[in-house]
Design a protein around this motif. Sequence first.
Motif, PDB file in Angstrom:
ATOM      1  N   ASP A   1       4.053  10.670   1.926  1.00  8.62           N
ATOM      2  CA  ASP A   1       4.707   9.828   0.925  1.00  8.62           C
ATOM      3  C   ASP A   1       5.438   8.675   1.590  1.00  8.62           C
ATOM      4  N   PHE A   2       4.766   7.546   1.746  1.00  8.41           N
ATOM      5  CA  PHE A   2       5.434   6.349   2.237  1.00  8.41           C
ATOM      6  C   PHE A   2       4.840   5.136   1.548  1.00  8.41           C
ATOM      7  N   ARG A   3       5.612   4.064   1.513  1.00  7.23           N
ATOM      8  CA  ARG A   3       5.193   2.786   0.920  1.00  7.23           C
ATOM      9  C   ARG A   3       5.476   1.662   1.908  1.00  7.23           C
ATOM     10  N   TYR A   4       4.559   0.700   1.937  1.00 13.28           N
ATOM     11  CA  TYR A   4       4.702  -0.471   2.810  1.00 13.28           C
ATOM     12  C   TYR A   4       4.439  -1.715   1.982  1.00 13.28           C
ATOM     13  N   LEU A   5       5.213  -2.749   2.247  1.00  8.83           N
ATOM     14  CA  LEU A   5       4.893  -4.049   1.649  1.00  8.83           C
ATOM     15  C   LEU A   5       5.233  -5.149   2.638  1.00  8.83           C
ATOM     16  N   ALA A   6       4.466  -6.223   2.565  1.00  8.19           N
ATOM     17  CA  ALA A   6       4.739  -7.439   3.329  1.00  8.19           C
ATOM     18  C   ALA A   6       4.813  -8.590   2.344  1.00  8.19           C
TER      19      ALA A   6
ATOM     20  N   CYS B   1       0.834  -1.196   0.000  1.00  9.07           N
ATOM     21  CA  CYS B   1       0.000   0.000   0.000  1.00  9.07           C
ATOM     22  C   CYS B   1       0.867   1.243   0.000  1.00  9.07           C
ATOM     23  N   ARG B   2       0.226   2.380  -0.251  1.00  9.14           N
ATOM     24  CA  ARG B   2       0.929   3.656  -0.206  1.00  9.14           C
ATOM     25  C   ARG B   2       0.069   4.697   0.502  1.00  9.14           C
ATOM     26  N   THR B   3       0.673   5.440   1.356  1.00  7.22           N
ATOM     27  CA  THR B   3       0.146   6.633   2.002  1.00  7.22           C
ATOM     28  C   THR B   3      -1.336   6.522   2.372  1.00  7.22           C
ATOM     29  N   ARG B   4      -2.201   7.284   1.697  1.00  6.60           N
ATOM     30  CA  ARG B   4      -3.622   7.323   2.060  1.00  6.60           C
ATOM     31  C   ARG B   4      -4.296   5.979   1.865  1.00  6.60           C
ATOM     32  N   ALA B   5      -3.878   5.243   0.830  1.00  5.07           N
ATOM     33  CA  ALA B   5      -4.475   3.927   0.595  1.00  5.07           C
ATOM     34  C   ALA B   5      -4.141   2.959   1.715  1.00  5.07           C
ATOM     35  N   CYS B   6      -3.049   3.197   2.452  1.00  2.00           N
ATOM     36  CA  CYS B   6      -2.712   2.365   3.609  1.00  2.00           C
ATOM     37  C   CYS B   6      -3.625   2.664   4.801  1.00  2.00           C
TER      38      CYS B   6
ATOM     39  N   ILE C   1       8.717 -10.979   5.623  1.00  3.99           N
ATOM     40  CA  ILE C   1       9.476  -9.740   5.601  1.00  3.99           C
ATOM     41  C   ILE C   1       8.511  -8.577   5.388  1.00  3.99           C
ATOM     42  N   ALA C   2       8.800  -7.445   6.020  1.00  2.00           N
ATOM     43  CA  ALA C   2       8.036  -6.211   5.821  1.00  2.00           C
ATOM     44  C   ALA C   2       9.012  -5.089   5.531  1.00  2.00           C
ATOM     45  N   LEU C   3       8.723  -4.304   4.513  1.00  2.33           N
ATOM     46  CA  LEU C   3       9.550  -3.156   4.149  1.00  2.33           C
ATOM     47  C   LEU C   3       8.727  -1.884   4.234  1.00  2.33           C
ATOM     48  N   LEU C   4       9.364  -0.817   4.675  1.00  2.00           N
ATOM     49  CA  LEU C   4       8.741   0.500   4.760  1.00  2.00           C
ATOM     50  C   LEU C   4       9.729   1.503   4.192  1.00  2.00           C
ATOM     51  N   ALA C   5       9.282   2.338   3.242  1.00  2.00           N
ATOM     52  CA  ALA C   5      10.162   3.315   2.606  1.00  2.00           C
ATOM     53  C   ALA C   5       9.499   4.681   2.604  1.00  2.00           C
ATOM     54  N   SER C   6      10.302   5.724   2.877  1.00  2.00           N
ATOM     55  CA  SER C   6       9.760   7.081   2.874  1.00  2.00           C
ATOM     56  C   SER C   6      10.894   8.076   2.679  1.00  2.00           C
TER      57      SER C   6
END
Length: 304
Positions: A123-128, A95-100, A136-141
């Motif tokens: 502005d951030f992105r999350y994935l699992a 997901c990204r930002t508001r969609a998360c 694994i979970a990644l978070l980028a901003s």
Amino acid sequence: MRALAVLAITMGAARAEVPDLPLPASPSFAETVPLTSYRFATGPFANGVFPAEVAEGALTRRVWQIAAPGATALQVMAPLRDALLADGWTMTFECRTRACGGFDFRFEIDVIPAPEMFVDLADFRYLAAQKGNERIALLASPSGDLAYVQAAYLDPDGTVEAVTKSASNPPPAPRLSATSDVTRTLTETGHAVLDDLDFPTGSTQLPGTDYASLATLAAFLRDNATATIALVGHTDAEGTAESNMAISRRRADAAKALLTGTHGIAPGRIETHGVGFFAPIARNDTPEGRTANRRVEVVLTSTE
């Protein structure tokens, strides 16, 4: 621009790699826990509900800060996602930002506190992802000229020793009085509150130009010609998250302006960041607590 070294999380024989990027990066946090539980988001935060699955096992958490002027969260995350897919991982949620779920999602997921990790709510992105029993979970901003990447890797069958290279929940930074030894404090702890920089609620301006903490900090920087620092601005909890993020950054900028203008420190040796009200050192429901939270901290980022 020199290539970014491969970012890797290793648990015994299991290995999840984050690929080469044409950007310089540096690790800011590393932790391994032999046995714990960890929540992986499975959907966006909505209607007061945070969908997540809890897994147990050996956990490794890492954070990297990447020199990426103008980069978006997607530009940072996309090659990491592609590398996981190429290595056989299955994406379970992205997901990204508001969609998360925006603010609510960010405060439900695990985030290493600032200044090691920073999340821009705009502005951030999350994935699992999952491969077998591994998760694994990644978070980028991004933030200014930097981008931040946080990775959490859990292996139910893994074995690690308990190690933390940067506290995930650090104690409050030592507060500096006008007569304190900034050199000693930075050398011993790596960070400190510049206690005589007082900001009224909502203000980004310092009322004067003569502050003992900044004079002592400038002397430290002149005596240590290769040292670099980050100034991190903070606010109380009055107002919106978005406005406080901007205010906190401008507070750090105000302190930098005095260090560079009044004290002659080279601007390139000083980074500025703002984390709003997300890293309080006192309660925000008392006047005294709000005053303490309106502050600028100095972080020693390099001595070489």
